[in-house]
Design a protein around this motif. Structure first.
Motif, mmCIF file in Angstrom:
data_model
loop_
_atom_site.group_PDB
_atom_site.id
_atom_site.type_symbol
_atom_site.label_atom_id
_atom_site.label_comp_id
_atom_site.label_asym_id
_atom_site.label_seq_id
_atom_site.Cartn_x
_atom_site.Cartn_y
_atom_site.Cartn_z
ATOM 1 N N ASN A 118 0.848 -1.198 0.165
ATOM 2 C CA ASN A 118 -0.064 -0.099 -0.072
ATOM 3 C C ASN A 118 0.981 1.221 -0.078
ATOM 4 O O ASN A 118 2.166 1.110 0.222
ATOM 5 C CB ASN A 118 -0.963 0.031 1.104
ATOM 6 C CG ASN A 118 -0.292 0.061 2.486
ATOM 7 O OD1 ASN A 118 0.932 0.401 2.571
ATOM 8 N ND2 ASN A 118 -1.174 -0.084 3.551
ATOM 9 N N GLU A 119 0.236 2.491 -0.199
ATOM 10 C CA GLU A 119 1.080 3.635 -0.381
ATOM 11 C C GLU A 119 1.908 3.946 0.904
ATOM 12 O O GLU A 119 3.189 4.404 0.905
ATOM 13 C CB GLU A 119 -0.261 4.891 -0.280
ATOM 14 C CG GLU A 119 0.409 6.053 -1.213
ATOM 15 C CD GLU A 119 1.257 5.827 -2.318
ATOM 16 O OE1 GLU A 119 1.191 5.066 -3.137
ATOM 17 O OE2 GLU A 119 2.470 6.678 -2.421
ATOM 18 N N ARG A 120 1.510 3.523 2.151
ATOM 19 C CA ARG A 120 2.336 3.896 3.295
ATOM 20 C C ARG A 120 3.414 3.038 3.141
ATOM 21 O O ARG A 120 4.597 3.493 3.536
ATOM 22 C CB ARG A 120 1.304 3.753 4.423
ATOM 23 C CG ARG A 120 1.945 3.990 5.623
ATOM 24 C CD ARG A 120 0.867 3.967 6.811
ATOM 25 N NE ARG A 120 1.451 4.122 8.078
ATOM 26 C CZ ARG A 120 1.107 3.344 9.113
ATOM 27 N NH1 ARG A 120 -0.050 2.816 9.388
ATOM 28 N NH2 ARG A 120 1.922 3.593 10.312
ATOM 29 N N GLU A 121 3.543 1.584 3.171
ATOM 30 C CA GLU A 121 4.502 0.865 3.098
ATOM 31 C C GLU A 121 5.325 1.101 1.887
ATOM 32 O O GLU A 121 6.521 1.031 2.136
ATOM 33 C CB GLU A 121 3.955 -0.649 2.712
ATOM 34 C CG GLU A 121 4.768 -1.717 2.903
ATOM 35 C CD GLU A 121 5.921 -1.700 3.969
ATOM 36 O OE1 GLU A 121 5.759 -1.124 4.994
ATOM 37 O OE2 GLU A 121 6.962 -2.489 3.972
ATOM 38 N N HIS A 122 4.982 1.675 0.703
ATOM 39 C CA HIS A 122 5.420 1.948 -0.493
ATOM 40 C C HIS A 122 6.473 3.117 0.182
ATOM 41 O O HIS A 122 7.871 3.263 -0.309
ATOM 42 C CB HIS A 122 4.760 2.333 -1.426
ATOM 43 C CG HIS A 122 5.592 2.624 -2.850
ATOM 44 N ND1 HIS A 122 4.983 2.967 -3.994
ATOM 45 C CD2 HIS A 122 6.845 2.643 -3.028
ATOM 46 C CE1 HIS A 122 5.850 3.216 -4.946
ATOM 47 N NE2 HIS A 122 7.038 3.064 -4.355
ATOM 48 N N LYS A 123 6.015 4.233 0.739
ATOM 49 C CA LYS A 123 6.670 5.383 1.199
ATOM 50 C C LYS A 123 7.898 4.989 2.235
ATOM 51 O O LYS A 123 9.110 5.459 2.102
ATOM 52 C CB LYS A 123 6.112 6.363 1.689
ATOM 53 C CG LYS A 123 5.049 7.160 0.652
ATOM 54 C CD LYS A 123 4.961 8.521 1.286
ATOM 55 C CE LYS A 123 4.326 9.442 0.101
ATOM 56 N NZ LYS A 123 2.749 9.267 -0.018
ATOM 57 N N ARG A 124 7.413 4.122 3.036
ATOM 58 C CA ARG A 124 8.268 3.462 4.090
ATOM 59 C C ARG A 124 9.618 2.766 3.366
ATOM 60 O O ARG A 124 10.502 2.942 3.855
ATOM 61 C CB ARG A 124 7.538 2.651 4.702
ATOM 62 C CG ARG A 124 7.964 2.488 6.358
ATOM 63 C CD ARG A 124 7.186 1.293 7.168
ATOM 64 N NE ARG A 124 7.607 0.275 6.667
ATOM 65 C CZ ARG A 124 8.828 -0.353 6.768
ATOM 66 N NH1 ARG A 124 9.488 0.088 7.871
ATOM 67 N NH2 ARG A 124 9.076 -1.532 6.420
ATOM 68 N N GLN A 125 9.414 2.257 2.590
ATOM 69 C CA GLN A 125 10.245 1.242 1.647
ATOM 70 C C GLN A 125 11.168 2.338 1.019
ATOM 71 O O GLN A 125 12.465 2.049 1.027
ATOM 72 C CB GLN A 125 9.816 0.003 0.768
ATOM 73 C CG GLN A 125 9.209 -0.968 1.669
ATOM 74 C CD GLN A 125 8.710 -2.162 0.692
ATOM 75 O OE1 GLN A 125 9.007 -2.300 -0.427
ATOM 76 N NE2 GLN A 125 8.193 -2.922 1.286
ATOM 77 N N LYS A 142 12.074 5.182 1.870
ATOM 78 C CA LYS A 142 13.009 5.834 2.809
ATOM 79 C C LYS A 142 14.096 5.214 3.341
ATOM 80 O O LYS A 142 14.969 5.640 3.470
ATOM 81 C CB LYS A 142 12.003 6.388 3.962
ATOM 82 C CG LYS A 142 11.095 7.629 3.541
ATOM 83 C CD LYS A 142 10.714 8.505 4.813
ATOM 84 C CE LYS A 142 9.484 9.121 4.658
ATOM 85 N NZ LYS A 142 8.537 9.194 5.710
ATOM 86 N N TRP A 185 -3.403 -7.466 -0.346
ATOM 87 C CA TRP A 185 -1.999 -7.300 -0.596
ATOM 88 C C TRP A 185 -1.459 -7.991 -1.654
ATOM 89 O O TRP A 185 -0.590 -7.839 -2.315
ATOM 90 C CB TRP A 185 -1.294 -7.201 0.678
ATOM 91 C CG TRP A 185 -1.214 -8.574 1.414
ATOM 92 C CD1 TRP A 185 -1.893 -9.287 2.095
ATOM 93 C CD2 TRP A 185 -0.026 -9.526 1.220
ATOM 94 N NE1 TRP A 185 -1.616 -10.682 2.422
ATOM 95 C CE2 TRP A 185 -0.264 -10.831 1.737
ATOM 96 C CE3 TRP A 185 0.968 -9.813 0.351
ATOM 97 C CZ2 TRP A 185 0.676 -11.771 1.937
ATOM 98 C CZ3 TRP A 185 1.979 -10.645 0.466
ATOM 99 C CH2 TRP A 185 1.941 -11.911 0.839
#
Ligand SMILES: Cc1cc2nc3c(=O)[nH]c(=O)nc-3n(C[C@H](O)[C@H](O)[C@H](O)COP(=O)(O)OP(=O)(O)OC[C@H]3O[C@@H](n4cnc5c(N)ncnc54)[C@H](O)[C@@H]3O)c2cc1C
Length: 371
Positions: free
Chosen positions: A105-112, A114, A286
């Motif tokens: 998801n978008e949140r995990e995408h941004k986290r990865q 970073k 997912w």
């Protein structure tokens, strides 16, 4: 493992609990010459093929002490499982397929994004992958990028326990141990068996997972139920261990595995159909391509158990009141157990631990009693 009818030798170590942590600790101790007696009401003979799991981790965006600890544990676990598998080629428990963690998801995408931008990862440990690469690695249609852990994989957990316990210096006794059966002497512990046998050993280790509060009621341990689901494999199955909002594991014995639920308010010991349904609904969020392939009514298999948890999400390994405790491994026991076993072994011998002082303090039971 010593045959059941052999007289019980006086052990050096008694371990209550032959789960993931207890069996691996028994193995590491036996490998260094210690005679070990392990007590468990449900030893893995024969192993339950439905109990499965992944070697996976979720690094933090910054290389925190917790991530460093997990990184070390992950590599130690991968090396340990590969070695143990070579020593027990007849017990098939470890599939070193690598683990693919999807930016689902978008949140995990941004986290990865970073965590890749902020750290220099060794590609032998972690590599960012495009959706195309994720698809070719997994053999499934994947539309999101991810993180690839080449040293990851998946396990048949009971077969792992069986392999670890198969050693001439380990004796497994099928029994439930109770706190009142253990008594401290001046330099040894005494444990009274219901059969009348009385064991004495210098070292006593409690590794009873979610049941650990009976030995250490002062520790702030929690417990969370989980259930995984297995289904007949179809033409579309993952080739590698996959993680996202849950995990999906390649077929073993013709069955793929999807998991696992986190049922914070349930004490149901048996698997139920509601949790199987929850696993499949979660998968659709997912990894929709696999969820669609598995969508037809299926003959579910399952396994349910309880995770032992701590308030700071770090495991517990160390000395408490003259004995040792190994608990709180949460949902990552397959990653933590081999490194924690080596740490406990070093504590017992007064030898140098594979963990530095900071990491050892972060997992010490005493951390909950310090101001
Ligand atoms: C559904 C589910 C899926 C999971 N998937 C994964 C995964 O994919 N990857 C991962 O890393 N982790 C996973 N976990 C977590 C993992 O199973 C645990 O972290 C791990 O099992 C912890 O090991 P343990 O030895 O502390 O506890 P356990 O493996 O639970 O073992 C505890 C043992 O103690 C024994 N025992 C209890 N009371 C007594 C007593 N009084 N006397 C003697 N023996 C006793 C029990 O019979 C048991 O064998 C999952 C957990 C669940 C529930």
């Amino acid at each position: 493992m010593a045959p059941a009818d052999e007289p019980v030798p006086s052990p050096d170590v008694i371990i209550t609990g032959a789960g993931v942590a207890g069996s691996i600790t028994a193995r590491r101790l036996a490998e260094t010459g210690a005679r070990v007696v392990v007590l468990d009401p449900a030893p893995p003979f024969p192993p339950n093929p439905e109990r499965r799991g992944a070697l996976y981790m979720k690094p933090a965006v910054n290389y925190s002490p917790e991530t460093r600890f997990a990184h070390e544990a992950f590599l130690a676990a991968s090396a340990f499982y590969s070695r143990l598998q070579t020593e027990h080629a007849d017990i098939d428990f470890w599939s070193p397929t690598g683990t693919l963690s999807l930016a689902w998801n978008e949140r995990e995408h941004k986290r990865q994004e970073k965590l890749i931008a902020r750290n220099q990862w060794d590609p032998a440990f972690l590599q960012p992958v495009s959706p195309q690469k994720a698809s070719s690695l997994s053999g499934l249609e994947v539309t999101v990028p991810g993180l690839w852990f080449p040293a990851g994989g998946h396990l048949r957990v009971d077969a792992l326990r069986q392999a670890a316990l198969t050693h001439p210096l380990i004796r497994v006794i099928t029994t439930t141990a109770h706190a009142q059966q253990a008594q401290a002497g001046t330099d040894r512990w005494y444990v009274q068996m219901p059969s009348g046998d009385r064991f004495q050993a210098q070292t006593l280790i409690f590794a009873t997972g979610a049941a650990s509060t009976q030995w250490a009621p002062e520790l702030p341990l929690g417990c969370i139920r989980g259930q995984l689901t297995t289904l007949p494999a179809t033409k579309l199955t993952p080739r590698v261990a996959m993680a996202g909002a849950g995990y999906a594991l390649p077929p073993f014995g013709g069955r793929v595995c999807v998991g696992a639920t986190f049922d914070r308010h349930s004490d149901l010991e048996k698997p139920d159909s509601h949790s199987d349904q929850a696993n499949l609904e979660n998968l659709a969020h997912w990894l929709p391509s696999l969820a669609e392939a598995l969508a037809k009514p299926q003959a579910y298999g399952n396994w349910a158990g309880f995770r032992s948890t701590t308030p700071d999400h770090m495991p517990l390994a160390g000395e408490l009141n003259g004995h040792y405790v190994l608990a709180g491994l949460g949902g990552k026991g397959l990653m933590y157990a081999p490194l924690l076993a080596d740490h406990l072994m070093a504590l017992r011998l007064g030898a140098s631990s594979p963990l530095d002082e900071d990491a050892a303090e972060r997992i010490a039971p005493s951390r909950f009693f310090q101001r």
